[in-house]
Design an enzyme around this catalytic site. Structure first.
Site, short mmCIF file in Angstrom:
data_model
loop_
_atom_site.label_atom_id
_atom_site.label_comp_id
_atom_site.label_asym_id
_atom_site.label_seq_id
_atom_site.Cartn_x
_atom_site.Cartn_y
_atom_site.Cartn_z
N ASP A 28 41.62 76.20 53.24
CA ASP A 28 42.41 74.98 53.10
C ASP A 28 41.74 73.82 53.85
O ASP A 28 41.08 74.04 54.86
CB ASP A 28 43.82 75.24 53.66
CG ASP A 28 44.80 74.17 53.22
OD1 ASP A 28 44.49 73.39 52.29
OD2 ASP A 28 45.89 74.09 53.83
N ARG A 32 41.33 66.95 52.71
CA ARG A 32 41.37 66.14 53.95
C ARG A 32 39.98 65.91 54.51
O ARG A 32 39.65 64.84 55.00
CB ARG A 32 42.26 66.84 54.99
CG ARG A 32 43.72 66.53 54.84
CD ARG A 32 44.58 67.50 55.60
NE ARG A 32 44.65 68.79 54.93
CZ ARG A 32 45.11 69.89 55.50
NH1 ARG A 32 45.50 69.88 56.75
NH2 ARG A 32 45.17 71.01 54.81
N TRP A 33 39.14 66.92 54.38
CA TRP A 33 37.76 66.81 54.88
C TRP A 33 37.03 65.69 54.13
O TRP A 33 36.36 64.86 54.73
CB TRP A 33 37.05 68.15 54.68
CG TRP A 33 35.65 68.21 55.20
CD1 TRP A 33 35.26 68.55 56.47
CD2 TRP A 33 34.45 67.93 54.46
NE1 TRP A 33 33.89 68.49 56.56
CE2 TRP A 33 33.36 68.11 55.34
CE3 TRP A 33 34.18 67.53 53.16
CZ2 TRP A 33 32.04 67.92 54.96
CZ3 TRP A 33 32.86 67.33 52.76
CH2 TRP A 33 31.81 67.53 53.66
N SER A 73 45.29 78.63 43.26
CA SER A 73 46.61 79.27 43.15
C SER A 73 47.29 78.89 41.84
O SER A 73 46.91 77.90 41.19
CB SER A 73 47.49 78.85 44.32
OG SER A 73 47.85 77.49 44.20
N GLU A 75 50.03 77.51 41.66
CA GLU A 75 50.58 76.18 41.91
C GLU A 75 49.52 75.08 41.79
O GLU A 75 49.84 73.93 41.52
CB GLU A 75 51.22 76.12 43.31
CG GLU A 75 52.49 76.98 43.46
CD GLU A 75 52.22 78.48 43.56
OE1 GLU A 75 51.09 78.88 43.92
OE2 GLU A 75 53.14 79.27 43.25
N ASN A 76 48.24 75.45 41.99
CA ASN A 76 47.17 74.44 41.90
C ASN A 76 47.03 73.86 40.49
O ASN A 76 46.45 72.79 40.32
CB ASN A 76 45.81 75.01 42.35
CG ASN A 76 45.70 75.21 43.85
OD1 ASN A 76 44.93 76.05 44.33
ND2 ASN A 76 46.44 74.42 44.62
N TRP A 77 47.59 74.54 39.47
CA TRP A 77 47.55 73.98 38.11
C TRP A 77 48.30 72.65 38.06
O TRP A 77 48.10 71.84 37.15
CB TRP A 77 48.14 74.94 37.08
CG TRP A 77 47.31 76.16 36.81
CD1 TRP A 77 47.62 77.44 37.10
CD2 TRP A 77 46.02 76.21 36.18
NE1 TRP A 77 46.62 78.30 36.70
CE2 TRP A 77 45.62 77.57 36.14
CE3 TRP A 77 45.14 75.25 35.66
CZ2 TRP A 77 44.40 77.98 35.59
CZ3 TRP A 77 43.92 75.66 35.12
CH2 TRP A 77 43.58 77.01 35.09
C1 FPP Z 1 42.32 73.92 49.39
O1 FPP Z 1 41.99 72.66 49.92
C2 FPP Z 1 41.26 74.41 48.54
C3 FPP Z 1 41.38 74.68 47.20
C4 FPP Z 1 42.62 74.51 46.47
C5 FPP Z 1 40.24 75.13 46.42
C6 FPP Z 1 39.32 76.06 47.12
C7 FPP Z 1 38.06 76.02 46.38
C8 FPP Z 1 36.84 76.08 46.91
C9 FPP Z 1 36.55 76.32 48.33
C10 FPP Z 1 35.68 75.86 46.05
C11 FPP Z 1 35.60 76.76 44.87
C12 FPP Z 1 35.32 78.14 45.24
C13 FPP Z 1 34.48 78.92 44.54
C14 FPP Z 1 34.37 80.34 44.91
C15 FPP Z 1 33.68 78.42 43.42
P1 FPP Z 1 42.91 71.43 49.54
O2 FPP Z 1 42.34 70.77 48.36
O3 FPP Z 1 44.32 71.89 49.41
O4 FPP Z 1 42.75 70.55 50.81
P2 FPP Z 1 43.85 69.59 51.46
O5 FPP Z 1 44.96 70.49 51.94
O6 FPP Z 1 43.11 68.97 52.60
O7 FPP Z 1 44.28 68.62 50.42
#
Ligand code: FPP
Length: 257
Positions: A28, A32-33, A73, A75-77
């Site tokens: 996660d 933000r990064w 996830s 929910e990410n959809w």
């Molecule tokens: C959460 O950060 C991260 C994700 C929903 C995606 C994770 C995906 C990767 C690390 C790259 C893809 C992986 C592979 C194996 C190809 P966020 O977007 O929720 O961050 P935030 O909470 O700061 O908004």
């Protein structure tokens, strides 16, 4: 990746006899990064791939048998379409590009989730990589994609209900084993350690059944900043804990004798 000589020589603080068999990670903080640096969210996801590679590398070196990464996830959809399609493209590009490295490092790739929801090209690439790495005997990297624990539990309950309806099992025979065996994670041991980055203290619908006795490790580090050293710190923290599985400390001491 360096060939594994001994955990002791590369990571002297780590106890080689107490390496977690299965580590699960909620990656996660990508968004933000990126925002902190004035970039678009996808820039954070791209950088996140580097952290996945690093994590896999150290897990392999330490002899962690299973590494489950929550990459997307259910929910990410619901995220903006542009972010979803960029993530899917990143997945396709990464899986394609990483295959030689996975082979070289004896890593087996598996997926976990509702693959039918993924775009066809992503599914094809993933299936190809799963097949190509199927006989590798090192770390198994399990990518949770279009996954949510409640989704898995629902499909497990449906399968069990069908067996009840067919008279193959009676309701009173349903046990923890029946449920565990009906989950898509049934072939893996339950996670010993669950890591979540970015300072959030939530499980977010990830492996709810399977983490009943997992050790939980939360770090404020944003996923793209997660390094080898951070992974090692998580393992050391895990090794400092006493896993009691509901028993008393004295009972655990007796069992160790
Ligand atoms: C959460 O950060 C991260 C994700 C929903 C995606 C994770 C995906 C990767 C690390 C790259 C893809 C992986 C592979 C194996 C190809 P966020 O977007 O929720 O961050 P935030 O909470 O700061 O908004």
């Amino acid at each position: 990746m360096k060939p594994l000589k001994s955990v002791n020589s590369s990571y002297p603080q780590i106890h080689p006899d107490r390496i977690p068999q299965h580590v699960a990670v909620i990656m996660d903080g990508n968004g933000r990064w990126a925002k902190k640096l004035g970039h678009l969210r996808i820039f954070g996801h791209k950088q996140g791939v580097t952290a996945v590679r690093t994590c896999l590398e150290v897990a392999s070196e330490l002899g962690v048998k299973f590494l489950t990464m929550y990459a997307f996830s259910t929910e990410n959809w619901n995220r903006p379409a542009i972010e979803v399609s960029a993530l899917m493209q990143l997945l396709v590009d990464t899986v394609e590009k990483e295959l030689p490295e996975l082979m070289k490092n004896n890593v087996r790739l598996r997926t976990l989730g509702n693959m039918e929801q993924l775009p066809k090209n992503a599914r094809t690439k993933l299936e190809h990589t799963e097949t190509a790495t199927a006989n590798n005997t090192g770390t198994t990297l399990i990518l949770a994609l279009s996954y949510s624990s409640r989704w898995d539990i629902i499909q497990a309950v449906q399968a069990i209900a069908e067996n009840v309806q067919k008279g193959l099992i009676s309701p009173s025979e349903i046990s923890e084993t029946t449920i565990s065996n009906s989950l898509r994670t049934s072939e893996y041991p339950e996670p010993d350690l669950l890591i979540r980055t970015s300072g959030e203290h939530r499980i977010s619908n990830f492996l709810l059944w399977e983490i009943a006795y997992s050790e939980l490790y939360f770090t404020p580090v944003l996923w793209p900043d997660f390094t080898k050293q951070h992974f090692v710190e998580a393992i050391l923290d895990y090794q400092s804990r006493e896993r009691r599985f509901g028993k008393t400390s004295e009972q655990i001491g007796e069992e160790k004798k």
